[in-house]
Design an enzyme around this catalytic site. Structure first.
Site, PDB file in Angstrom:
ATOM      1  N   GLY A   1       0.776  -0.809  -0.180  1.00  0.00           N
ATOM      2  CA  GLY A   1       0.021  -0.102  -0.368  1.00  0.00           C
ATOM      3  C   GLY A   1       0.718   1.678   0.024  1.00  0.00           C
ATOM      4  O   GLY A   1       0.152   1.934  -0.782  1.00  0.00           O
TER       5      GLY A   1
ATOM      6  N   ASN B   1      -8.061   4.121   9.656  1.00  0.00           N
ATOM      7  CA  ASN B   1      -7.382   2.727   9.882  1.00  0.00           C
ATOM      8  C   ASN B   1      -7.346   2.733  12.001  1.00  0.00           C
ATOM      9  O   ASN B   1      -7.469   1.451  12.078  1.00  0.00           O
ATOM     10  CB  ASN B   1      -5.734   2.583   9.531  1.00  0.00           C
ATOM     11  CG  ASN B   1      -4.831   3.309   9.177  1.00  0.00           C
ATOM     12  OD1 ASN B   1      -5.295   4.556   8.973  1.00  0.00           O
ATOM     13  ND2 ASN B   1      -3.970   3.912  10.811  1.00  0.00           N
TER      14      ASN B   1
ATOM     15  N   GLN C   1      -8.000  -0.102   3.781  1.00  0.00           N
ATOM     16  CA  GLN C   1      -8.316  -0.726   5.060  1.00  0.00           C
ATOM     17  C   GLN C   1     -10.046  -0.747   4.205  1.00  0.00           C
ATOM     18  O   GLN C   1     -10.435  -1.144   4.631  1.00  0.00           O
ATOM     19  CB  GLN C   1      -8.890   0.698   6.255  1.00  0.00           C
ATOM     20  CG  GLN C   1      -7.586   0.537   6.545  1.00  0.00           C
ATOM     21  CD  GLN C   1      -7.013  -0.953   7.382  1.00  0.00           C
ATOM     22  OE1 GLN C   1      -7.995  -1.820   7.796  1.00  0.00           O
ATOM     23  NE2 GLN C   1      -5.228  -0.842   8.253  1.00  0.00           N
TER      24      GLN C   1
ATOM     25  N   THR D   1      10.188  -6.919 -11.589  1.00  0.00           N
ATOM     26  CA  THR D   1      10.135  -9.083 -12.003  1.00  0.00           C
ATOM     27  C   THR D   1       8.700  -8.775 -11.222  1.00  0.00           C
ATOM     28  O   THR D   1       8.841  -8.530 -10.336  1.00  0.00           O
ATOM     29  CB  THR D   1      10.470  -9.810 -12.526  1.00  0.00           C
ATOM     30  OG1 THR D   1      11.488  -9.124 -13.468  1.00  0.00           O
ATOM     31  CG2 THR D   1      10.383 -10.889 -12.201  1.00  0.00           C
TER      32      THR D   1
ATOM     33  N   CYS E   1       1.939   0.553  14.850  1.00  0.00           N
ATOM     34  CA  CYS E   1       3.349   0.733  14.629  1.00  0.00           C
ATOM     35  C   CYS E   1       3.253   1.449  15.248  1.00  0.00           C
ATOM     36  O   CYS E   1       4.829   1.792  16.049  1.00  0.00           O
ATOM     37  CB  CYS E   1       4.404   0.909  13.668  1.00  0.00           C
ATOM     38  SG  CYS E   1       3.255  -0.662  12.569  1.00  0.00           S
TER      39      CYS E   1
HETATM   40  N1  PLP Z   1      -2.835   3.198   4.591  1.00  0.00           N
HETATM   41  C1  PLP Z   1      -3.604   2.443   4.736  1.00  0.00           C
HETATM   42  C2  PLP Z   1      -4.672   3.458   5.362  1.00  0.00           C
HETATM   43  C3  PLP Z   1      -2.552   2.057   5.737  1.00  0.00           C
HETATM   44  O1  PLP Z   1      -3.651   0.816   7.281  1.00  0.00           O
HETATM   45  C4  PLP Z   1      -1.786   0.296   5.987  1.00  0.00           C
HETATM   46  C5  PLP Z   1      -1.012  -0.174   6.499  1.00  0.00           C
HETATM   47  O2  PLP Z   1      -1.481  -0.541   7.467  1.00  0.00           O
HETATM   48  C6  PLP Z   1      -0.995   1.185   4.796  1.00  0.00           C
HETATM   49  C7  PLP Z   1      -1.112   2.482   3.972  1.00  0.00           C
HETATM   50  C8  PLP Z   1       0.410   1.192   4.310  1.00  0.00           C
HETATM   51  O3  PLP Z   1       0.489  -0.545   3.418  1.00  0.00           O
HETATM   52  P1  PLP Z   1       1.271  -1.465   3.060  1.00  0.00           P
HETATM   53  O4  PLP Z   1       1.469  -1.735   4.850  1.00  0.00           O
HETATM   54  O5  PLP Z   1       0.438  -2.553   2.309  1.00  0.00           O
HETATM   55  O6  PLP Z   1       2.471  -0.027   3.039  1.00  0.00           O
END
Ligand code: PLP
Length: 410
Positions: free
Chosen positions: A75, A154, A182, A240, A328
């Site tokens: 993401g 999130n 999300q 790739t 995190c």
């Molecule tokens: N955007 C949102 C709203 C998220 O909750 C997250 C991951 O928690 C991300 C982006 C990042 O995604 P990724 O962990 O695949 O980099």
């Protein structure tokens, strides 16, 4: 561990279990079918065909055309591609619009871009975590290259009306991106007739593997690649492909499409039960975020006069996995930027816990959490350093003000 000796996993906004059907579909592509999809021979060609099937499955879940799907590594990469690729395509436009509650994948990037000379508007939210549409409309103008507004938060699950916001952006000729990491797989989407130009998603939030994502690029959208290299992904993303994970993501999207209607209702009922019972059993608790405009699986709840991290540790000993604010950011003493943007008092923000359910969550697991969470909160309050009646100022003095969170936030 729980009474049953298993983990009660209520942290699905952080990451999800890979569905068994997804894993099964991925496995042959590590061993027997390891060809490179760009190869001329049939051994690679078979893999290319399967990649295309995955593209079709992802597109079907989004209501998109397969040619609009670009596979990425996560993401975060999709968000970076959307923002940086758009800004590079419109070098004359220096302004971008976002919100104060974005995931660090967008927010930290916007702050970085701000330091590099871009003009960034970070829109506020109200105490329910909602955006003001008029304020959004007033913030975009001809000098705006891009608006990047998340579809669902999130931490709180609060959903923004991004389809309407995209229309407003288009009226001003502004490209619209949404971080839908999300929302995909939890709520049905249909991009076909809308105005969203760019959308990010991440495999590990919908029962596919970690390390695979998608950037949806509406046909005709001007955007430069982030990774320049080979001809993969129609020259929109060199490198790739992560073949097995992409194939797994395709399967996860197919499964989500088949179960989404039924599961959103079932999961919402479980989430609502958890919310109702926790509020009834634990005094001085409050839900963060709008009660209706919210993902069906997410509950952010604050318990006053206790430290969220302490709750998490005790829950973890009982086999319950949840998260405080953002996974995190645990370990940092700074309360979540999302709750701060909503004006949640310091003492309540500190005692916030996020529970997030999935289609694998059972009623027995929710009942287990209902039984144990209030007991944990009660026990901690009895030994709390500032206890009930402490002021917000006391809470601030107790915890101090930390620096920016070290992690990514999920
Ligand atoms: N955007 C949102 C709203 C998220 O909750 C997250 C991951 O928690 C991300 C982006 C990042 O995604 P990724 O962990 O695949 O980099």
């Amino acid at each position: 561990m729980s009474a049953a000796g298993e983990v009660v996993y209520l942290d699905n906004n952080a990451t999800t279990k890979v569905a068994p059907e997804v894993l099964e579909e991925m496995l042959p592509y590590f061993s027997e079918k390891y060809g490179n999809p760009s190869s001329m021979h049939d051994f690679g060609g078979q893999v290319a065909k399967k990649l295309n099937e995955a593209r079709e499955r992802v597109a079907a879940l989004l209501g998109a055309d397969p040619t609009e799907i670009v596979f990425t590594s996560c993401g975060t990469e999709s968000d970076n591609h959307a923002l940086r690729g758009t800004l590079e395509s419109y070098p004359e436009k220096r302004h971008l619009v976002t919100t104060r509650v974005e995931h660090p994948a967008v927010r930290s990037l916007c702050q970085y871009l701000g330091r590099r000379g871009h003009d960034v508007t970070e829109l506020p939210v109200d105490s329910d975590g909602l955006l003001n549409e008029d304020e959004f409309g007033a913030s975009v103008h001809e000098g705006t290259a891009l608006a990047s507004i998340m579809w669902a938060n999130n931490e709180t699950g609060v959903m923004f009306p991004v389809e309407r916001l995209a229309e407003i952006a288009h009226e001003k000729g502004v490209v619209f991106h949404t971080d839908a990491v999300q929302v995909v797989g939890k709520v049905p989407l249909d991009l076909r007739h809308g105005a969203i130009d760019l959308l990010s998603l991440s495999g590990h939030k919908l029962h596919a593997a970690k390390g695979v994502g998608v950037l949806y690029i509406r046909r005709g959208t001007r955007i430069r690649p982030l990774l320049i290299g080979g001809h993969q992904e129609r020259e929109r993303r060199g490198g790739t492909e992560n073949v097995a994970s992409i194939i797994g993501l395709g399967k996860a999207c197919e499964l989500a499409r088949q179960t989404i209607e039924e599961e959103r209702t079932r999961v919402k009922e479980l989430r609502d039960k958890l919310q109702r019972e926790l509020l009834a059993r634990a005094p001085d608790a409050r839900v963060n975020g709008h009660l209706e405009q919210r993902l069906p699986n997410t509950l952010s709840i604050s318990f006053e006069y206790v430290e969220g991290e302490a709750i998490l540790l005790m829950l973890s000993r009982l086999g319950i996995c949840a998260s405080s604010g953002s996974a995190c950011t645990s370990g940092s003493l700074e309360p979540s930027h999302v709750l701060r943007a909503m004006g949640v008092p310091f003492s309540a923000a500190h005692g916030s816990i996020r529970f997030s359910l999935s289609r694998y969550t059972t009623e027995a697991e929710v009942d287990y959490a209902i039984e144990h969470v209030p007991q944990v909160v009660k026990r901690l309050r009895e030994i709390s350093p500032f206890g009930r009646g402490a002021t917000d100022r006391d809470a601030r003095m107790e915890y101090g003000r930390g620096s920016a969170p070290p992690g990514g936030g999920s």
